[in-house]
Design a protein around this motif. Structure first.
Motif, PDB file in Angstrom:
ATOM      1  N   ARG A 246      -5.354 -52.978  49.811  1.00 16.11           N
ATOM      2  CA  ARG A 246      -6.475 -52.134  50.190  1.00 16.11           C
ATOM      3  C   ARG A 246      -6.018 -50.992  51.080  1.00 16.11           C
ATOM      4  O   ARG A 246      -6.546 -49.894  51.023  1.00 16.11           O
ATOM      5  CB  ARG A 246      -7.548 -52.973  50.898  1.00 16.11           C
ATOM      6  CG  ARG A 246      -8.487 -53.701  49.941  1.00 16.11           C
ATOM      7  CD  ARG A 246      -9.751 -54.152  50.669  1.00 16.11           C
ATOM      8  NE  ARG A 246      -9.443 -55.142  51.692  1.00 16.11           N
ATOM      9  CZ  ARG A 246      -9.417 -56.440  51.476  1.00 16.11           C
ATOM     10  NH1 ARG A 246      -9.657 -56.907  50.271  1.00 16.11           N
ATOM     11  NH2 ARG A 246      -9.148 -57.289  52.446  1.00 16.11           N
ATOM     12  N   SER A 247      -5.028 -51.243  51.924  1.00 12.57           N
ATOM     13  CA  SER A 247      -4.543 -50.184  52.809  1.00 12.57           C
ATOM     14  C   SER A 247      -3.809 -49.108  52.038  1.00 12.57           C
ATOM     15  O   SER A 247      -3.712 -47.970  52.483  1.00 12.57           O
ATOM     16  CB  SER A 247      -3.617 -50.762  53.879  1.00 12.57           C
ATOM     17  OG  SER A 247      -2.373 -51.131  53.298  1.00 12.57           O
ATOM     18  N   ALA A 248      -3.274 -49.473  50.877  1.00  7.56           N
ATOM     19  CA  ALA A 248      -2.558 -48.538  49.999  1.00  7.56           C
ATOM     20  C   ALA A 248      -1.335 -47.926  50.651  1.00  7.56           C
ATOM     21  O   ALA A 248      -0.767 -46.963  50.153  1.00  7.56           O
ATOM     22  CB  ALA A 248      -3.498 -47.422  49.521  1.00  7.56           C
ATOM     23  N   MET A 249      -0.903 -48.477  51.766  1.00  4.77           N
ATOM     24  CA  MET A 249       0.264 -47.945  52.439  1.00  4.77           C
ATOM     25  C   MET A 249       1.483 -48.853  52.250  1.00  4.77           C
ATOM     26  O   MET A 249       2.612 -48.402  52.314  1.00  4.77           O
ATOM     27  CB  MET A 249      -0.012 -47.773  53.944  1.00  4.77           C
ATOM     28  CG  MET A 249      -1.099 -46.746  54.245  1.00  4.77           C
ATOM     29  SD  MET A 249      -0.774 -45.135  53.500  1.00  4.77           S
ATOM     30  CE  MET A 249       0.692 -44.653  54.408  1.00  4.77           C
ATOM     31  N   GLN A 250       1.255 -50.138  52.051  1.00  2.58           N
ATOM     32  CA  GLN A 250       2.350 -51.071  51.823  1.00  2.58           C
ATOM     33  C   GLN A 250       2.070 -51.828  50.532  1.00  2.58           C
ATOM     34  O   GLN A 250       0.993 -52.378  50.354  1.00  2.58           O
ATOM     35  CB  GLN A 250       2.460 -52.076  52.979  1.00  2.58           C
ATOM     36  CG  GLN A 250       2.929 -51.455  54.277  1.00  2.58           C
ATOM     37  CD  GLN A 250       2.930 -52.493  55.382  1.00  2.58           C
ATOM     38  OE1 GLN A 250       1.894 -52.955  55.823  1.00  2.58           O
ATOM     39  NE2 GLN A 250       4.116 -52.871  55.827  1.00  2.58           N
TER      40      GLN A 250
ATOM     41  N   SER B  30     -12.141 -45.775  45.065  1.00  4.36           N
ATOM     42  CA  SER B  30     -13.305 -46.034  44.223  1.00  4.36           C
ATOM     43  C   SER B  30     -13.051 -47.216  43.289  1.00  4.36           C
ATOM     44  O   SER B  30     -13.928 -48.065  43.084  1.00  4.36           O
ATOM     45  CB  SER B  30     -13.625 -44.785  43.395  1.00  4.36           C
ATOM     46  OG  SER B  30     -14.673 -45.040  42.494  1.00  4.36           O
ATOM     47  N   PHE B  31     -11.831 -47.302  42.743  1.00  3.00           N
ATOM     48  CA  PHE B  31     -11.475 -48.423  41.868  1.00  3.00           C
ATOM     49  C   PHE B  31     -11.498 -49.740  42.639  1.00  3.00           C
ATOM     50  O   PHE B  31     -12.042 -50.741  42.165  1.00  3.00           O
ATOM     51  CB  PHE B  31     -10.086 -48.198  41.269  1.00  3.00           C
ATOM     52  CG  PHE B  31      -9.487 -49.442  40.662  1.00  3.00           C
ATOM     53  CD1 PHE B  31     -10.004 -49.993  39.497  1.00  3.00           C
ATOM     54  CD2 PHE B  31      -8.406 -50.069  41.268  1.00  3.00           C
ATOM     55  CE1 PHE B  31      -9.462 -51.148  38.948  1.00  3.00           C
ATOM     56  CE2 PHE B  31      -7.853 -51.220  40.721  1.00  3.00           C
ATOM     57  CZ  PHE B  31      -8.389 -51.762  39.558  1.00  3.00           C
ATOM     58  N   LEU B  32     -10.912 -49.749  43.843  1.00  4.34           N
ATOM     59  CA  LEU B  32     -10.873 -50.979  44.640  1.00  4.34           C
ATOM     60  C   LEU B  32     -12.279 -51.431  45.026  1.00  4.34           C
ATOM     61  O   LEU B  32     -12.578 -52.629  45.029  1.00  4.34           O
ATOM     62  CB  LEU B  32     -10.023 -50.774  45.895  1.00  4.34           C
ATOM     63  CG  LEU B  32      -8.521 -50.606  45.677  1.00  4.34           C
ATOM     64  CD1 LEU B  32      -7.808 -50.459  47.017  1.00  4.34           C
ATOM     65  CD2 LEU B  32      -7.925 -51.763  44.897  1.00  4.34           C
ATOM     66  N   LEU B  33     -13.149 -50.479  45.323  1.00 11.68           N
ATOM     67  CA  LEU B  33     -14.530 -50.815  45.656  1.00 11.68           C
ATOM     68  C   LEU B  33     -15.222 -51.415  44.436  1.00 11.68           C
ATOM     69  O   LEU B  33     -15.911 -52.430  44.532  1.00 11.68           O
ATOM     70  CB  LEU B  33     -15.277 -49.561  46.135  1.00 11.68           C
ATOM     71  CG  LEU B  33     -16.763 -49.754  46.462  1.00 11.68           C
ATOM     72  CD1 LEU B  33     -16.926 -50.759  47.606  1.00 11.68           C
ATOM     73  CD2 LEU B  33     -17.405 -48.415  46.835  1.00 11.68           C
ATOM     74  N   TRP B  34     -15.022 -50.789  43.278  1.00 16.56           N
ATOM     75  CA  TRP B  34     -15.597 -51.305  42.030  1.00 16.56           C
ATOM     76  C   TRP B  34     -15.088 -52.710  41.737  1.00 16.56           C
ATOM     77  O   TRP B  34     -15.854 -53.592  41.390  1.00 16.56           O
ATOM     78  CB  TRP B  34     -15.221 -50.363  40.876  1.00 16.56           C
ATOM     79  CG  TRP B  34     -15.652 -50.838  39.521  1.00 16.56           C
ATOM     80  CD1 TRP B  34     -16.854 -50.615  38.920  1.00 16.56           C
ATOM     81  CD2 TRP B  34     -14.882 -51.626  38.606  1.00 16.56           C
ATOM     82  NE1 TRP B  34     -16.882 -51.219  37.685  1.00 16.56           N
ATOM     83  CE2 TRP B  34     -15.688 -51.837  37.462  1.00 16.56           C
ATOM     84  CE3 TRP B  34     -13.597 -52.166  38.634  1.00 16.56           C
ATOM     85  CZ2 TRP B  34     -15.237 -52.575  36.369  1.00 16.56           C
ATOM     86  CZ3 TRP B  34     -13.157 -52.895  37.546  1.00 16.56           C
ATOM     87  CH2 TRP B  34     -13.962 -53.094  36.432  1.00 16.56           C
ATOM     88  N   LEU B  35     -13.790 -52.898  41.928  1.00 14.59           N
ATOM     89  CA  LEU B  35     -13.170 -54.197  41.664  1.00 14.59           C
ATOM     90  C   LEU B  35     -13.729 -55.268  42.584  1.00 14.59           C
ATOM     91  O   LEU B  35     -13.985 -56.408  42.169  1.00 14.59           O
ATOM     92  CB  LEU B  35     -11.660 -54.093  41.851  1.00 14.59           C
ATOM     93  CG  LEU B  35     -10.822 -55.316  41.485  1.00 14.59           C
ATOM     94  CD1 LEU B  35     -10.975 -55.653  40.018  1.00 14.59           C
ATOM     95  CD2 LEU B  35      -9.352 -55.073  41.820  1.00 14.59           C
ATOM     96  N   GLU B  36     -13.965 -54.887  43.855  1.00 13.10           N
ATOM     97  CA  GLU B  36     -14.499 -55.843  44.825  1.00 13.10           C
ATOM     98  C   GLU B  36     -15.921 -56.255  44.451  1.00 13.10           C
ATOM     99  O   GLU B  36     -16.303 -57.416  44.510  1.00 13.10           O
ATOM    100  CB  GLU B  36     -14.481 -55.221  46.222  1.00 13.10           C
ATOM    101  CG  GLU B  36     -14.818 -56.190  47.326  1.00 13.10           C
ATOM    102  CD  GLU B  36     -14.612 -55.584  48.711  1.00 13.10           C
ATOM    103  OE1 GLU B  36     -15.283 -56.044  49.637  1.00 13.10           O
ATOM    104  OE2 GLU B  36     -13.812 -54.638  48.835  1.00 13.10           O
ATOM    105  N   ILE B  37     -16.717 -55.260  44.003  1.00 16.49           N
ATOM    106  CA  ILE B  37     -18.104 -55.538  43.621  1.00 16.49           C
ATOM    107  C   ILE B  37     -18.159 -56.396  42.367  1.00 16.49           C
ATOM    108  O   ILE B  37     -18.840 -57.410  42.306  1.00 16.49           O
ATOM    109  CB  ILE B  37     -18.875 -54.219  43.397  1.00 16.49           C
ATOM    110  CG1 ILE B  37     -19.026 -53.458  44.732  1.00 16.49           C
ATOM    111  CG2 ILE B  37     -20.248 -54.483  42.795  1.00 16.49           C
ATOM    112  CD1 ILE B  37     -19.533 -52.055  44.602  1.00 16.49           C
ATOM    113  N   VAL B  38     -17.389 -55.978  41.363  1.00 15.05           N
ATOM    114  CA  VAL B  38     -17.369 -56.722  40.094  1.00 15.05           C
ATOM    115  C   VAL B  38     -16.746 -58.089  40.307  1.00 15.05           C
ATOM    116  O   VAL B  38     -17.198 -59.102  39.764  1.00 15.05           O
ATOM    117  CB  VAL B  38     -16.608 -55.942  39.011  1.00 15.05           C
ATOM    118  CG1 VAL B  38     -16.469 -56.762  37.739  1.00 15.05           C
ATOM    119  CG2 VAL B  38     -17.321 -54.645  38.700  1.00 15.05           C
TER     120      VAL B  38
END
Length: 327
Positions: free
Chosen positions: A192-196, A315-323
């Motif tokens: 989720r942080s997309a940094m590591q 946006s993809f990670l949010l969608w994935l979390e919801i779905v």
């Protein structure tokens, strides 16, 4: 004045309770890490500090993993006798311990009782016992029920893929495997942080090699959909390694083929996995999905893409979390 004093005391108690919960959670997490690394004595030291029924349950699980089946069973029976909220988890450990001791009838009886309560984890371990005994058809039936009860647990998907390979149906195995790559795990917060970007692929390496090196049987080769999937797998996998470029090239082809076959009569596994993959495309997240699942193969390239497409990836990670929450 009195009411303010009471509110102040309540606030202090709330803060103290919150601090205790945080400490307990931290101790549990450290214990889990120690146990995963095989440092069982250290793990049990942390679980002892957690205390209570949860600490006892985790000690029982640790004893089980150490091979101390009788001690694990004794601890679990204590929880059950005290009507602990952890009783179902304790019964599951007993079932697994009895299976390990060779008492499969006793284990089966325990698994059955738990599955009647809708325990998805018991369904998985029952399926695992059946698969180890060579009863793949019955194991698949249990896995189907487990996935329907809790599709967010990656273990049933991976075991289903292994059974499909064992049955000479490797073209099917790619779907549960792809699906499992998106399920939450210990690296979820890092992603989720997309940094590591930590390795997401390593647990799948052996399974992918089996897919790449397994041949379709004659009956499967006569199936046009199977031949298409076999071609896809051939391009996706290499006998030596998996290529991220191939995954990014051929996964959209797979999605298009699934769309073409959407109106065909499909088995339950196709409905579970094909519909989910198609929903990724319909939501416009195909590219983000592809970089997400190949992060371990090319972490620098993926990190660069994320930095250039931050809002798209978020946006993809949010969608994935919801779905994912509704799966």
């Amino acid at each position: 004045m009195v009411s303010r004093y009471i509110l102040f005391i309540l606030l202090l108690l709330t803060v103290d309770a919150s601090a205790q919960r945080e400490r307990r959670d931290s101790l549990l997490q450290i214990g889990y890490v120690m146990r995963e690394r095989g440092n069982y004595i250290e793990a049990m030291r942390f679980f002892a500090e957690v205390g209570g029924d949860v600490g006892t349950l985790e000690e029982a699980q640790t004893r089980y993993e150490m091979g101390e089946m009788n001690r694990a069973i004794r601890l679990c029976k204590q929880l059950i006798e005290h009507e602990s909220q952890c009783s179902d988890d304790a019964n599951l450990i007993i079932a697994r311990a009895r299976e390990a001791q060779g008492y499969k009838r006793v284990a089966t009886s325990k698994y059955k009782k738990l599955t009647r309560k809708g325990n998805a984890e018991a369904l998985y371990y029952w399926a695992l016992m059946l698969q180890r005994s060579g009863h793949n058809a019955k194991a698949t039936e249990m896995l189907q029920k487990s996935i329907r009860a809790n599709s967010a647990n990656r273990n049933p998907h991976e075991l289903l893929a292994e059974i499909m390979i064992d049955n000479g149906e490797r073209y099917r195995a790619i779907l549960p495997l792809t699906y499992s790559l998106l399920l939450p795990d210990d690296t979820a917060s890092l992603r989720r942080s997309a940094m590591q970007l930590e390795f997401l692929w390593r647990p799948k390496a052996n399974l992918l090699k089996r897919i790449a090196n397994s041949n379709l049987d004659k009956d499967e080769k006569s199936n046009a959909f199977a031949r298409m999937m076999d071609s896809y797998i051939y391009h996706w996998t290499d006998t030596a390694k998996v290529r991220s470029s191939s995954i990014r090239t051929f996964t959209p082809i797979l999605i298009n083929k699934l769309k073409e076959n959407q109106m065909m009569q499909m088995d339950w596994w196709q409905v579970v996995y094909a519909d989910f993959l198609l929903s990724i495309e319909e939501a416009g997240h195909t590219e983000a999905f592809l970089y997400h699942i190949t992060a371990a193969l090319t972490p620098e390239e993926t990190k660069s893409w994320i930095e250039s497409h931050e809002s798209e990836y978020a946006s993809f990670l949010l969608w994935l979390e919801i779905v994912g929450g509704s799966r």
